[in-house]
Design an enzyme around this catalytic site. Structure first.
Site, PDB file in Angstrom:
ATOM      1  N   GLY A 156     -10.047   4.773  -5.486  1.00 46.63           N
ATOM      2  CA  GLY A 156      -8.745   4.142  -5.689  1.00 46.63           C
ATOM      3  C   GLY A 156      -7.655   4.673  -4.779  1.00 46.63           C
ATOM      4  N   VAL A 157      -6.457   4.734  -5.316  1.00 49.72           N
ATOM      5  CA  VAL A 157      -5.312   5.173  -4.516  1.00 49.72           C
ATOM      6  C   VAL A 157      -5.473   6.646  -4.112  1.00 49.72           C
ATOM      7  CG1 VAL A 157      -3.808   5.773  -6.483  1.00 49.72           C
ATOM      8  CG2 VAL A 157      -2.798   5.014  -4.349  1.00 49.72           C
ATOM      9  N   ASP A 158      -6.089   7.432  -4.952  1.00 47.09           N
ATOM     10  CA  ASP A 158      -6.349   8.846  -4.664  1.00 47.09           C
ATOM     11  C   ASP A 158      -7.186   8.988  -3.382  1.00 47.09           C
ATOM     12  OD1 ASP A 158      -6.520  11.601  -5.075  1.00 47.09           O
ATOM     13  OD2 ASP A 158      -7.994  11.461  -6.698  1.00 47.09           O
ATOM     14  N   ASP A 197       0.880  -1.172   0.000  1.00 47.55           N
ATOM     15  CA  ASP A 197       0.000   0.000   0.000  1.00 47.55           C
ATOM     16  C   ASP A 197       0.919   1.223   0.000  1.00 47.55           C
ATOM     17  OD1 ASP A 197      -1.523   2.185   0.759  1.00 47.55           O
ATOM     18  OD2 ASP A 197      -2.568   1.103   2.375  1.00 47.55           O
ATOM     19  N   TYR A 221      -9.265   3.905 -14.390  1.00 46.30           N
ATOM     20  CA  TYR A 221      -9.087   4.454 -15.737  1.00 46.30           C
ATOM     21  C   TYR A 221      -8.852   3.391 -16.819  1.00 46.30           C
ATOM     22  CZ  TYR A 221      -9.177   9.409 -14.328  1.00 46.30           C
ATOM     23  OH  TYR A 221      -9.560  10.650 -13.885  1.00 46.30           O
ATOM     24  N   SER A 252      -3.295   4.818 -13.897  1.00 43.22           N
ATOM     25  CA  SER A 252      -4.324   4.573 -14.938  1.00 43.22           C
ATOM     26  C   SER A 252      -4.821   3.134 -15.035  1.00 43.22           C
ATOM     27  CB  SER A 252      -3.862   5.013 -16.334  1.00 43.22           C
ATOM     28  OG  SER A 252      -3.996   6.396 -16.507  1.00 43.22           O
ATOM     29  N   GLY A 289      -6.294   1.203 -12.854  1.00 42.81           N
ATOM     30  CA  GLY A 289      -7.446   0.840 -12.031  1.00 42.81           C
ATOM     31  C   GLY A 289      -8.715   1.367 -12.684  1.00 42.81           C
TER      32      GLY A 289
HETATM   33  N1  AR6 Z   1      -1.312   1.692  -2.943  1.00 41.09           N
HETATM   34  C1  AR6 Z   1      -0.808   1.375  -4.156  1.00 41.09           C
HETATM   35  N2  AR6 Z   1      -1.574   1.170  -5.244  1.00 41.09           N
HETATM   36  C2  AR6 Z   1      -2.913   1.281  -5.082  1.00 41.09           C
HETATM   37  C3  AR6 Z   1      -3.524   1.604  -3.857  1.00 41.09           C
HETATM   38  C4  AR6 Z   1      -2.665   1.804  -2.754  1.00 41.09           C
HETATM   39  N3  AR6 Z   1      -3.132   2.124  -1.544  1.00 41.09           N
HETATM   40  N4  AR6 Z   1      -4.873   1.629  -4.041  1.00 41.09           N
HETATM   41  C5  AR6 Z   1      -5.094   1.323  -5.340  1.00 41.09           C
HETATM   42  N5  AR6 Z   1      -3.915   1.107  -5.958  1.00 41.09           N
HETATM   43  P1  AR6 Z   1      -6.711   3.808  -9.440  1.00 41.09           P
HETATM   44  P2  AR6 Z   1      -6.471   5.250 -12.000  1.00 41.09           P
HETATM   45  C6  AR6 Z   1      -3.647   0.739  -7.363  1.00 41.09           C
HETATM   46  O1  AR6 Z   1      -8.076   3.335  -9.773  1.00 41.09           O
HETATM   47  O2  AR6 Z   1      -6.751   3.993 -12.759  1.00 41.09           O
HETATM   48  C7  AR6 Z   1      -9.595   7.918  -8.760  1.00 41.09           C
HETATM   49  O3  AR6 Z   1     -10.957   8.041  -8.517  1.00 41.09           O
HETATM   50  C8  AR6 Z   1      -4.716   0.057  -8.148  1.00 41.09           C
HETATM   51  O4  AR6 Z   1      -4.752  -1.336  -7.867  1.00 41.09           O
HETATM   52  O5  AR6 Z   1      -6.431   4.276  -8.069  1.00 41.09           O
HETATM   53  O6  AR6 Z   1      -5.330   6.108 -12.433  1.00 41.09           O
HETATM   54  C9  AR6 Z   1      -8.982   9.237  -9.224  1.00 41.09           C
HETATM   55  O7  AR6 Z   1      -9.552  10.341  -8.570  1.00 41.09           O
HETATM   56  C10 AR6 Z   1      -4.239   0.308  -9.570  1.00 41.09           C
HETATM   57  O8  AR6 Z   1      -3.250  -0.644  -9.929  1.00 41.09           O
HETATM   58  O9  AR6 Z   1      -6.250   5.012 -10.428  1.00 41.09           O
HETATM   59  C11 AR6 Z   1      -9.301   9.221 -10.686  1.00 41.09           C
HETATM   60  O10 AR6 Z   1     -10.627   9.661 -10.923  1.00 41.09           O
HETATM   61  C12 AR6 Z   1      -3.562   1.666  -9.464  1.00 41.09           C
HETATM   62  O11 AR6 Z   1      -3.401   1.928  -8.078  1.00 41.09           O
HETATM   63  C13 AR6 Z   1      -9.194   7.752 -11.057  1.00 41.09           C
HETATM   64  O12 AR6 Z   1      -9.398   7.029  -9.849  1.00 41.09           O
HETATM   65  C14 AR6 Z   1      -4.357   2.794 -10.081  1.00 41.09           C
HETATM   66  O13 AR6 Z   1      -5.727   2.619  -9.822  1.00 41.09           O
HETATM   67  C15 AR6 Z   1      -7.812   7.412 -11.545  1.00 41.09           C
HETATM   68  O14 AR6 Z   1      -7.810   6.096 -12.037  1.00 41.09           O
END
Ligand code: AR6
Length: 170
Positions: free
Chosen positions: A32-34, A10, A127, A123, A125
């Site tokens: 997501g991570v955000d 994480d 996206y 991107s 997750g």
């Molecule tokens: N630590 C590391 N990686 C993580 C964590 C964590 N705690 N949580 C999720 N991931 P995503 P995106 C991974 O969906 O696709 C948001 O709503 C996850 O498994 O977080 O760029 C933003 O506000 C995946 O591999 O981001 C945007 O609207 C990776 O992080 C949108 O999501 C990215 O997944 C961005 O989408």
């Protein structure tokens, strides 16, 4: 890069110089991570982000990290994946390049010998960017850059990304 390390973790738990957030153009949080970064950093992060006027896809902006163990956060906006024909690869590449440029500025401004920056799999997750294609692009991009004072961690969240990256780095 000085070193590239793939770990399964994480990203919010990492005690590194900089973690990168996979944000959206508003920079005001999301899922997501955000969502996890904003929740754990606390309300002050949102207050700082409100002053940034958002961020375009492929670009990056830095904030403080507040209650997180890292020192700074770089927020970058990955492309929403449609079909691979809408500049997705170039925009994803830009996220990594622009984040590393900001990290290098931070390193120089603070007279640090070396720093470590950790990236999530931007991107891939919400996206929808295909994970293997993204990983190939990320590794090619990192290998093409010459920043001998920056260590990179790819923080994979779960085994699938971890296995993809390890197979590429061998
Ligand atoms: N630590 C590391 N990686 C993580 C964590 C964590 N705690 N949580 C999720 N991931 P995503 P995106 C991974 O969906 O696709 C948001 O709503 C996850 O498994 O977080 O760029 C933003 O506000 C995946 O591999 O981001 C945007 O609207 C990776 O992080 C949108 O999501 C990215 O997944 C961005 O989408």
């Amino acid at each position: 890069m000085k070193n590239i390390e793939i770990i399964n973790c994480d990203i919010t738990t990492l005690n590194v110089d900089i973690i990168v957030n996979a944000a959206n153009k508003t920079l005001l949080g999301g899922g997501g991570v955000d969502g996890q970064i904003h929740r754990k950093a606390g309300r002050e992060l949102l207050e700082e982000c409100k002053k940034l006027n958002g961020c375009n896809t492929g670009e990056a902006k830095m904030t403080n990290a507040y209650k997180l163990p890292c020192k700074k956060i770089i927020h970058t906006v990955g492309p929403v994946y449609r079909d691979g024909l809408h500049n997705e690869k170039e925009l994803l590449t830009n996220c990594y390049i622009n984040s590393i440029k900001l990290a290098e500025e931070y390193r120089k401004e603070n007279n640090l010998e070396e720093i470590t920056i950790a990236f999530p799999c931007i991107s891939t997750g919400i996206y929808g960017y295909p994970k293997k294609d993204a990983a190939n692009t990320v590794i090619d991009t990192l290998n093409s850059l010459n920043y001998p004072n920056i260590n990179v961690i790819i923080a994979c969240y779960g085994n699938s990304d971890y296995e993809i990256y390890n197979s590429l780095i061998k």
